[in-house]
Write a protein that holds these residues in place. Structure first.
Motif, PDB file in Angstrom:
ATOM      1  N   TYR A  31       0.853  -1.178   0.000  1.00  0.00           N
ATOM      2  CA  TYR A  31       0.000   0.000   0.000  1.00  0.00           C
ATOM      3  C   TYR A  31       0.891   1.230   0.000  1.00  0.00           C
ATOM      4  O   TYR A  31       1.712   1.427   0.891  1.00  0.00           O
ATOM      5  N   ARG A  32       0.746   2.054  -1.013  1.00  0.00           N
ATOM      6  CA  ARG A  32       1.487   3.310  -1.103  1.00  0.00           C
ATOM      7  C   ARG A  32       0.556   4.390  -1.642  1.00  0.00           C
ATOM      8  O   ARG A  32       0.210   4.391  -2.825  1.00  0.00           O
ATOM      9  N   PRO A  33       0.119   5.329  -0.812  1.00  0.00           N
ATOM     10  CA  PRO A  33      -0.814   6.366  -1.260  1.00  0.00           C
ATOM     11  C   PRO A  33      -0.232   7.303  -2.315  1.00  0.00           C
ATOM     12  O   PRO A  33      -0.975   7.955  -3.046  1.00  0.00           O
TER      13      PRO A  33
ATOM     14  N   ASP B   3      -2.354  -8.749   4.972  1.00  0.00           N
ATOM     15  CA  ASP B   3      -0.969  -9.159   5.191  1.00  0.00           C
ATOM     16  C   ASP B   3      -0.056  -7.955   5.371  1.00  0.00           C
ATOM     17  O   ASP B   3      -0.383  -6.840   4.958  1.00  0.00           O
ATOM     18  N   ARG B   4       1.081  -8.206   5.995  1.00  0.00           N
ATOM     19  CA  ARG B   4       2.103  -7.177   6.163  1.00  0.00           C
ATOM     20  C   ARG B   4       3.425  -7.723   5.661  1.00  0.00           C
ATOM     21  O   ARG B   4       3.620  -8.934   5.604  1.00  0.00           O
ATOM     22  N   LEU B   5       4.346  -6.833   5.297  1.00  0.00           N
ATOM     23  CA  LEU B   5       5.623  -7.245   4.730  1.00  0.00           C
ATOM     24  C   LEU B   5       6.726  -6.316   5.207  1.00  0.00           C
ATOM     25  O   LEU B   5       6.499  -5.118   5.375  1.00  0.00           O
ATOM     26  N   GLY B   6       7.894  -6.862   5.416  1.00  0.00           N
ATOM     27  CA  GLY B   6       9.077  -6.071   5.756  1.00  0.00           C
ATOM     28  C   GLY B   6      10.233  -6.534   4.902  1.00  0.00           C
ATOM     29  O   GLY B   6      10.188  -7.603   4.301  1.00  0.00           O
ATOM     30  N   TYR B   7      11.292  -5.739   4.841  1.00  0.00           N
ATOM     31  CA  TYR B   7      12.443  -6.100   4.008  1.00  0.00           C
ATOM     32  C   TYR B   7      13.692  -5.424   4.546  1.00  0.00           C
ATOM     33  O   TYR B   7      13.627  -4.371   5.173  1.00  0.00           O
TER      34      TYR B   7
ATOM     35  N   PHE C 121       6.686  -4.356   8.537  1.00  0.00           N
ATOM     36  CA  PHE C 121       6.150  -3.030   8.851  1.00  0.00           C
ATOM     37  C   PHE C 121       5.245  -2.445   7.775  1.00  0.00           C
ATOM     38  O   PHE C 121       4.487  -1.525   8.039  1.00  0.00           O
ATOM     39  N   GLU C 122       5.308  -2.948   6.537  1.00  0.00           N
ATOM     40  CA  GLU C 122       4.505  -2.398   5.436  1.00  0.00           C
ATOM     41  C   GLU C 122       3.139  -3.070   5.372  1.00  0.00           C
ATOM     42  O   GLU C 122       3.024  -4.271   5.600  1.00  0.00           O
TER      43      GLU C 122
END
Length: 189
Positions: free
Chosen positions: A55-57, A142-146, A166-167
């Motif tokens: 998700y990126r506004p 879902d959430r994702l980090g990298y 965190f994303e």
């Protein structure tokens, strides 16, 4: 052929198609928990599969895809994980970057997975570098980090290391699936 006979023929064809589809789905489900080198009836030790967009506004289009597995025979050695990962980032101005690679470690706990791998192809200058990613499998949320180092970095990311997820993923795109890992420790007397 009269109308009733035509309807019966169509219903029979639809029923046959549904039975074939159900049989294929059942066969796929029966094999779905098995990885190469895993005995019949034994599930793989851990897995992370699926694709989602972040998700990126601001309009960025960022997609991550995983197909990572740990065979049952390698339960106690997460560095024997195998599979692939891919990510792509298209910025609002149209520029983009992508990378894909081979998985070299997978650890899962409950619905959280941490996977690392070495980039094998890319257009962003990190070929040969290890990257780390994390996923929290929350259904459609879902959430994702990298974690990865830029091309000038001299340090190397160790296997199975990443940041917290965190994303947030874009609504409707979260289809990550985490198969929990259950290490088998020796019992002490």
């Amino acid at each position: 052929m009269n109308r009733i006979a035509h309807i019966r023929t169509r219903l029979a064809a639809i029923a046959a198609a549904l039975l074939i589809t159900a049989g294929a789905a059942g066969s796929a489900a029966a094999l779905g928990d098995r990885a190469p080198g895993t005995a019949r009836g034994q599930r793989e030790a851990a897995a992370l599969t699926g694709t989602a967009k972040l998700y990126r506004p601001a309009g960025d289009d960022i997609t991550f895809t995983f197909d990572a597995h740990l065979a049952a025979k390698d339960t106690m050695d997460p560095e024997q994980a195998y599979g692939t990962f891919r990510f792509r980032h298209v910025f609002p101005n149209g520029t983009s970057g992508w990378a894909e690679g081979s998985v070299d470690c997978l650890v899962t706990g409950g619905k959280v997975a941490v996977v690392t791998g070495v980039v094998t192809a890319t257009d962003i200058g990190i070929k040969g570098k290890r990257v780390g990613m994390s996923v929290h499998d929350l259904g459609s949320h879902d959430r994702l980090g990298y974690s990865w180092l830029n091309q000038e970095a001299e340090d190397h990311l160790p296997p199975c290391m990443s940041s917290a997820p965190f994303e947030k993923v874009q609504a409707g795109t979260g289809d990550f699936t985490v198969l929990p890992w259950h290490p088998e420790y020796e019992q002490r007397s």
